[in-house]
Design a protein around this motif. Structure first.
Motif, PDB file in Angstrom:
ATOM      1  N   ALA A  70     -24.230   6.211   4.067  1.00 33.20           N
ATOM      2  CA  ALA A  70     -25.583   5.602   3.696  1.00 33.20           C
ATOM      3  C   ALA A  70     -25.907   5.832   2.315  1.00 33.20           C
ATOM      4  O   ALA A  70     -25.411   6.726   1.464  1.00 33.20           O
ATOM      5  N   ALA A  71     -26.661   4.815   1.866  1.00 26.74           N
ATOM      6  CA  ALA A  71     -27.070   4.691   0.391  1.00 26.74           C
ATOM      7  C   ALA A  71     -28.275   5.908  -0.003  1.00 26.74           C
ATOM      8  O   ALA A  71     -28.684   6.510   0.729  1.00 26.74           O
ATOM      9  N   GLN A  72     -27.868   6.334  -1.431  1.00 28.71           N
ATOM     10  CA  GLN A  72     -28.535   7.531  -1.686  1.00 28.71           C
ATOM     11  C   GLN A  72     -29.447   6.879  -3.375  1.00 28.71           C
ATOM     12  O   GLN A  72     -28.894   5.995  -3.653  1.00 28.71           O
ATOM     13  N   PRO A  73     -30.441   7.787  -3.585  1.00 30.75           N
ATOM     14  CA  PRO A  73     -31.105   7.223  -4.817  1.00 30.75           C
ATOM     15  C   PRO A  73     -29.912   7.295  -6.014  1.00 30.75           C
ATOM     16  O   PRO A  73     -28.937   8.227  -6.107  1.00 30.75           O
ATOM     17  N   LYS A  74     -30.080   6.104  -6.838  1.00 35.54           N
ATOM     18  CA  LYS A  74     -29.262   6.175  -7.981  1.00 35.54           C
ATOM     19  C   LYS A  74     -29.686   6.848  -9.123  1.00 35.54           C
ATOM     20  O   LYS A  74     -30.865   6.644  -9.692  1.00 35.54           O
ATOM     21  N   PRO A  75     -29.224   8.091  -9.461  1.00 39.30           N
ATOM     22  CA  PRO A  75     -29.758   8.994 -10.644  1.00 39.30           C
ATOM     23  C   PRO A  75     -30.116   8.423 -11.847  1.00 39.30           C
ATOM     24  O   PRO A  75     -31.378   8.853 -12.465  1.00 39.30           O
TER      25      PRO A  75
ATOM     26  N   GLY B  66     -35.680   2.703  -9.299  1.00 36.88           N
ATOM     27  CA  GLY B  66     -35.714   3.179  -7.961  1.00 36.88           C
ATOM     28  C   GLY B  66     -34.592   2.801  -7.078  1.00 36.88           C
ATOM     29  O   GLY B  66     -34.760   2.793  -5.855  1.00 36.88           O
ATOM     30  N   GLN B  67     -33.647   2.230  -7.568  1.00 33.60           N
ATOM     31  CA  GLN B  67     -32.418   1.652  -6.724  1.00 33.60           C
ATOM     32  C   GLN B  67     -31.732   3.005  -5.910  1.00 33.60           C
ATOM     33  O   GLN B  67     -31.755   3.859  -6.164  1.00 33.60           O
ATOM     34  N   VAL B  68     -31.051   2.313  -4.824  1.00 32.81           N
ATOM     35  CA  VAL B  68     -29.932   3.152  -4.299  1.00 32.81           C
ATOM     36  C   VAL B  68     -28.697   2.493  -4.281  1.00 32.81           C
ATOM     37  O   VAL B  68     -28.445   1.404  -4.457  1.00 32.81           O
ATOM     38  N   GLU B  69     -27.710   3.476  -4.063  1.00 25.79           N
ATOM     39  CA  GLU B  69     -26.518   3.120  -4.145  1.00 25.79           C
ATOM     40  C   GLU B  69     -25.378   3.667  -2.965  1.00 25.79           C
ATOM     41  O   GLU B  69     -25.927   4.674  -2.602  1.00 25.79           O
ATOM     42  N   SER B  70     -24.246   3.160  -2.942  1.00 29.97           N
ATOM     43  CA  SER B  70     -23.380   3.782  -1.965  1.00 29.97           C
ATOM     44  C   SER B  70     -21.854   3.725  -2.479  1.00 29.97           C
ATOM     45  O   SER B  70     -21.694   2.439  -2.999  1.00 29.97           O
ATOM     46  N   ALA B  71     -21.183   4.583  -2.192  1.00 30.73           N
ATOM     47  CA  ALA B  71     -19.597   4.646  -2.672  1.00 30.73           C
ATOM     48  C   ALA B  71     -18.551   5.385  -1.832  1.00 30.73           C
ATOM     49  O   ALA B  71     -19.093   6.148  -1.011  1.00 30.73           O
TER      50      ALA B  71
ATOM     51  N   GLU C 131     -32.512  -2.244 -12.121  1.00 35.32           N
ATOM     52  CA  GLU C 131     -31.957  -1.915 -13.467  1.00 35.32           C
ATOM     53  C   GLU C 131     -31.242  -0.405 -13.542  1.00 35.32           C
ATOM     54  O   GLU C 131     -32.217   0.496 -13.274  1.00 35.32           O
ATOM     55  N   PHE C 132     -30.405  -0.184 -14.238  1.00 35.72           N
ATOM     56  CA  PHE C 132     -29.760   1.137 -14.403  1.00 35.72           C
ATOM     57  C   PHE C 132     -29.033   1.425 -15.854  1.00 35.72           C
ATOM     58  O   PHE C 132     -28.695   0.395 -16.161  1.00 35.72           O
TER      59      PHE C 132
END
Length: 115
Positions: A13-18, A23-28, A49-50
């Motif tokens: 599950a995607a999590q907030p990208k620090p 306010g993006q989310v990412e998953s790895a 953008e990050f």
């Protein structure tokens, strides 16, 4: 040996990208990791953008899907999309602007790396 179909693998599950500025989310999904700080996996991130920094690692990644622009602090930028091979050398710092959700494979290599 571990084999994964990177373009179709189910990610957690995607999590907030620090480091997201929007306010993006990412998953790895980690596919492999050694005792040293070296690893390989699959990563996905929503549009936005990050900032990113590789103070202790070199990253080699292959973009599988999506598009964006990666710009280093030195002003050098690259338009990335499916098929792009991107190398972020030890010490690299910059910004990613993701236009379409990006999925990539990555290898993080600890310590110095040269061409």
């Amino acid at each position: 040996m571990r084999h994964v179909a990177a373009d179709a693998a189910a990610l957690p599950a995607a999590q907030p990208k620090p480091t997201s500025l929007t306010g993006q989310v990412e998953s790895a999904l980690a596919v492999w990791q050694s005792a040293a700080p070296t690893s390989a996996g699959i990563w996905e991130c929503d549009p936005g953008e990050f900032t990113a920094a590789r103070p202790d690692l070199t990253e080699v990644c292959q973009i599988l899907s999506g598009s964006g622009t990666v710009t280093g602090e030195d002003g050098v930028s690259a338009e990335i999309g499916p098929g792009s091979l991107l190398v972020l050398p030890l010490g690299w710092r910059g910004t990613w602007v993701v236009r379409e959700k990006i999925r990539k494979t990555y290898v993080l290599i600890g310590g110095a790396a040269t061409v």
